[in-house]
Design a protein around this motif. Structure first.
Motif, PDB file in Angstrom:
ATOM      1  N   THR A   9     111.887  38.628  15.178  1.00  0.00           N
ATOM      2  CA  THR A   9     110.761  39.564  15.180  1.00  0.00           C
ATOM      3  C   THR A   9     111.087  40.785  14.331  1.00  0.00           C
ATOM      4  N   VAL A  10     112.249  41.364  14.563  1.00  0.00           N
ATOM      5  CA  VAL A  10     112.649  42.566  13.813  1.00  0.00           C
ATOM      6  C   VAL A  10     112.836  42.235  12.333  1.00  0.00           C
ATOM      7  N   ALA A  13     109.458  41.896  10.709  1.00  0.00           N
ATOM      8  CA  ALA A  13     108.817  43.211  10.612  1.00  0.00           C
ATOM      9  C   ALA A  13     109.427  44.023   9.470  1.00  0.00           C
ATOM     10  N   VAL A  55     102.558  41.941  11.886  1.00  0.00           N
ATOM     11  CA  VAL A  55     103.720  42.680  12.390  1.00  0.00           C
ATOM     12  C   VAL A  55     103.404  43.297  13.748  1.00  0.00           C
ATOM     13  N   LEU A  59     105.485  42.410  17.111  1.00  0.00           N
ATOM     14  CA  LEU A  59     106.159  43.424  17.935  1.00  0.00           C
ATOM     15  C   LEU A  59     105.591  43.464  19.351  1.00  0.00           C
ATOM     16  N   LEU A  62     106.882  40.921  21.800  1.00  0.00           N
ATOM     17  CA  LEU A  62     108.110  41.127  22.568  1.00  0.00           C
ATOM     18  C   LEU A  62     107.790  41.431  24.031  1.00  0.00           C
TER      19      LEU A  62
END
Length: 117
Positions: A9-10, A13, A55, A59, A62
């Motif tokens: 995910t990070v 992003a 994005v 995020l 999560l």
């Protein structure tokens, strides 16, 4: 939630936000790249908005895995479309590998969301 979900995910992003900002602000280098692919200025802005929405969904995913799953699928589709545009423009394989790699990363993230829940 797994560490792999957080890392992917990070990573996505970090990659997508600057690209989206360049598309939305009309960065000259980005305009040239998109023009080479046959993408209009208007469509470039739409793609930038879709990247930012993706994005945001990644995020938020999560916290809400279903949103993360949908966003990861959407980002995968967006990146596969980028691969198709690069293929159509007959770009070098090295250029095509970048969106392809991140498409696989986004698809893996979607799969991980499914496995985790």
């Amino acid at each position: 939630m797994t560490v792999a979900i957080i890392v992917l995910t990070v990573l996505l992003a970090i990659i997508l936000v600057p690209l989206a900002v360049q598309k939305l602000t009309g960065n000259a280098q980005m305009r040239d790249r998109m023009s080479h692919l046959g993408v209009s200025a208007g469509l470039t802005r739409v793609i930038g908005l879709l990247e930012l929405a993706g994005v945001a969904g990644l995020l938020l995913g999560l916290k809400f895995w279903q949103l993360g799953l949908v966003a990861a699928v959407g980002v995968t589709v967006l990146l596969i479309a980028a691969v198709a545009y690069h293929l159509r423009a007959k770009d070098d394989g090295k250029v095509i590998m970048v969106p392809l790699f991140f498409a696989f990363a986004a698809a893996a993230l979607a799969f991980l969301h499914l496995l985790a829940h």
